[in-house]
Motif scaffolding. Structure first.
Motif, PDB file in Angstrom:
ATOM      1  N   ARG A  25      53.205  49.136  59.936  1.00  0.00           N
ATOM      2  CA  ARG A  25      52.097  49.787  59.226  1.00  0.00           C
ATOM      3  C   ARG A  25      50.762  49.131  59.546  1.00  0.00           C
ATOM      4  NH1 ARG A  25      55.639  50.087  54.005  1.00  0.00           N
ATOM      5  NH2 ARG A  25      56.710  52.044  54.412  1.00  0.00           N
ATOM      6  N   ARG A  26      50.754  47.822  59.596  1.00  0.00           N
ATOM      7  CA  ARG A  26      49.497  47.135  59.901  1.00  0.00           C
ATOM      8  C   ARG A  26      49.051  47.399  61.336  1.00  0.00           C
ATOM      9  NH1 ARG A  26      49.023  41.546  56.641  1.00  0.00           N
ATOM     10  NH2 ARG A  26      49.864  42.338  54.703  1.00  0.00           N
ATOM     11  N   LEU A  27      50.002  47.454  62.266  1.00  0.00           N
ATOM     12  CA  LEU A  27      49.641  47.778  63.646  1.00  0.00           C
ATOM     13  C   LEU A  27      49.139  49.204  63.762  1.00  0.00           C
ATOM     14  CD1 LEU A  27      52.408  46.038  65.763  1.00  0.00           C
ATOM     15  CD2 LEU A  27      49.999  45.483  65.648  1.00  0.00           C
ATOM     16  N   LEU A  28      49.754  50.105  63.025  1.00  0.00           N
ATOM     17  CA  LEU A  28      49.308  51.493  63.042  1.00  0.00           C
ATOM     18  C   LEU A  28      47.894  51.604  62.491  1.00  0.00           C
ATOM     19  CD1 LEU A  28      50.008  54.449  63.587  1.00  0.00           C
ATOM     20  CD2 LEU A  28      50.905  54.580  61.270  1.00  0.00           C
ATOM     21  N   ILE A  29      47.621  50.917  61.412  1.00  0.00           N
ATOM     22  CA  ILE A  29      46.273  50.936  60.828  1.00  0.00           C
ATOM     23  C   ILE A  29      45.270  50.327  61.799  1.00  0.00           C
ATOM     24  CG2 ILE A  29      44.846  49.943  59.000  1.00  0.00           C
ATOM     25  CD1 ILE A  29      47.316  50.283  57.152  1.00  0.00           C
ATOM     26  N   ALA A  30      45.648  49.227  62.436  1.00  0.00           N
ATOM     27  CA  ALA A  30      44.726  48.563  63.366  1.00  0.00           C
ATOM     28  C   ALA A  30      44.428  49.433  64.581  1.00  0.00           C
ATOM     29  CB  ALA A  30      45.315  47.227  63.816  1.00  0.00           C
ATOM     30  N   THR A  31      45.450  50.071  65.146  1.00  0.00           N
ATOM     31  CA  THR A  31      45.212  50.899  66.329  1.00  0.00           C
ATOM     32  C   THR A  31      44.417  52.153  65.979  1.00  0.00           C
ATOM     33  OG1 THR A  31      47.408  51.893  66.062  1.00  0.00           O
ATOM     34  CG2 THR A  31      47.204  50.072  67.621  1.00  0.00           C
ATOM     35  N   GLN A  32      44.701  52.744  64.830  1.00  0.00           N
ATOM     36  CA  GLN A  32      43.938  53.925  64.423  1.00  0.00           C
ATOM     37  C   GLN A  32      42.487  53.556  64.116  1.00  0.00           C
ATOM     38  OE1 GLN A  32      44.815  57.156  64.452  1.00  0.00           O
ATOM     39  NE2 GLN A  32      46.757  56.530  65.347  1.00  0.00           N
ATOM     40  N   ALA A  33      42.284  52.400  63.522  1.00  0.00           N
ATOM     41  CA  ALA A  33      40.912  51.951  63.251  1.00  0.00           C
ATOM     42  C   ALA A  33      40.160  51.680  64.552  1.00  0.00           C
ATOM     43  CB  ALA A  33      40.932  50.697  62.383  1.00  0.00           C
ATOM     44  N   ALA A  34      40.854  51.112  65.532  1.00  0.00           N
ATOM     45  CA  ALA A  34      40.218  50.857  66.829  1.00  0.00           C
ATOM     46  C   ALA A  34      39.831  52.166  67.512  1.00  0.00           C
ATOM     47  CB  ALA A  34      41.150  50.042  67.724  1.00  0.00           C
ATOM     48  N   MET A  35      40.729  53.133  67.499  1.00  0.00           N
ATOM     49  CA  MET A  35      40.406  54.433  68.105  1.00  0.00           C
ATOM     50  C   MET A  35      39.255  55.118  67.359  1.00  0.00           C
ATOM     51  SD  MET A  35      42.074  55.185  70.831  1.00  0.00           S
ATOM     52  CE  MET A  35      42.424  56.894  71.075  1.00  0.00           C
ATOM     53  N   GLY A  36      39.252  55.007  66.049  1.00  0.00           N
ATOM     54  CA  GLY A  36      38.162  55.593  65.268  1.00  0.00           C
ATOM     55  C   GLY A  36      36.822  54.942  65.568  1.00  0.00           C
ATOM     56  N   LEU A  38      35.994  53.318  68.341  1.00  0.00           N
ATOM     57  CA  LEU A  38      35.596  53.687  69.702  1.00  0.00           C
ATOM     58  C   LEU A  38      35.052  55.109  69.748  1.00  0.00           C
ATOM     59  CD1 LEU A  38      38.530  52.151  71.780  1.00  0.00           C
ATOM     60  CD2 LEU A  38      36.133  51.446  71.810  1.00  0.00           C
ATOM     61  N   SER A  39      35.709  56.019  69.041  1.00  0.00           N
ATOM     62  CA  SER A  39      35.242  57.406  69.015  1.00  0.00           C
ATOM     63  C   SER A  39      33.879  57.524  68.362  1.00  0.00           C
ATOM     64  CB  SER A  39      36.252  58.283  68.280  1.00  0.00           C
ATOM     65  OG  SER A  39      37.490  58.275  68.934  1.00  0.00           O
ATOM     66  N   LEU A  40      33.687  56.802  67.278  1.00  0.00           N
ATOM     67  CA  LEU A  40      32.392  56.827  66.591  1.00  0.00           C
ATOM     68  C   LEU A  40      31.290  56.282  67.485  1.00  0.00           C
ATOM     69  CD1 LEU A  40      30.830  57.344  63.937  1.00  0.00           C
ATOM     70  CD2 LEU A  40      31.376  54.981  63.314  1.00  0.00           C
ATOM     71  N   ALA A  41      31.551  55.161  68.140  1.00  0.00           N
ATOM     72  CA  ALA A  41      30.541  54.568  69.021  1.00  0.00           C
ATOM     73  C   ALA A  41      30.208  55.492  70.185  1.00  0.00           C
ATOM     74  CB  ALA A  41      31.030  53.222  69.539  1.00  0.00           C
ATOM     75  N   LEU A  42      31.223  56.088  70.786  1.00  0.00           N
ATOM     76  CA  LEU A  42      30.987  57.023  71.891  1.00  0.00           C
ATOM     77  C   LEU A  42      30.213  58.244  71.420  1.00  0.00           C
ATOM     78  CD1 LEU A  42      31.445  57.740  74.864  1.00  0.00           C
ATOM     79  CD2 LEU A  42      33.640  58.744  74.195  1.00  0.00           C
ATOM     80  N   GLY A  43      30.548  58.742  70.247  1.00  0.00           N
ATOM     81  CA  GLY A  43      29.825  59.889  69.693  1.00  0.00           C
ATOM     82  C   GLY A  43      28.372  59.581  69.405  1.00  0.00           C
ATOM     83  N   ILE A  44      28.101  58.418  68.850  1.00  0.00           N
ATOM     84  CA  ILE A  44      26.719  58.034  68.546  1.00  0.00           C
ATOM     85  C   ILE A  44      25.907  57.890  69.827  1.00  0.00           C
ATOM     86  CG2 ILE A  44      25.300  56.135  67.672  1.00  0.00           C
ATOM     87  CD1 ILE A  44      27.416  55.774  65.463  1.00  0.00           C
ATOM     88  N   LEU A  45      26.491  57.249  70.827  1.00  0.00           N
ATOM     89  CA  LEU A  45      25.776  57.110  72.100  1.00  0.00           C
ATOM     90  C   LEU A  45      25.509  58.468  72.745  1.00  0.00           C
ATOM     91  CD1 LEU A  45      27.550  54.016  73.682  1.00  0.00           C
ATOM     92  CD2 LEU A  45      25.213  54.143  72.811  1.00  0.00           C
TER      93      LEU A  45
END
Length: 82
Positions: A25-36, A38-45
């Motif tokens: 569960r913690r790995l799933l949360i960490a990987t989903q947070a990382a993807m989120g 990255l997506s947010l940063a790419l979207g803002i740029l």
């Protein structure tokens, strides 16, 4: 394409190691947070119009680094594999 799929080939064994050693569960949360993040940063740029080619390549590489963990988490989280 190589920037996105190259890390997947190299990091897949490490993802399996992490799946065996750490809480799913913690790995799933960490990987989903990382993807989120990255997506947010790419979207803002992209929306602000300051994105450059090297940044797109860097994001492709980072997405490729996170993707094996997410795929492995999804397989291990399904009831069939539990």
């Amino acid at each position: 394409m190589g920037l996105q799929f190259g890390p997947q080939l190299l990091l897949l064994p490490l993802s399996g190691f992490a799946a065996d050693r750490f809480d799913r569960r913690r790995l799933l949360i960490a990987t989903q947070a990382a993807m989120g993040a990255l997506s947010l940063a790419l979207g803002i740029l992209t929306v602000t119009g300051v994105i450059q080619l090297w940044q797109v390549c860097a994001f492709a590489f980072l997405f490729g680094c996170v993707t094996p963990s997410i795929r492995l988490r999804a397989r291990l989280s399904s009831p069939i594999w539990s």
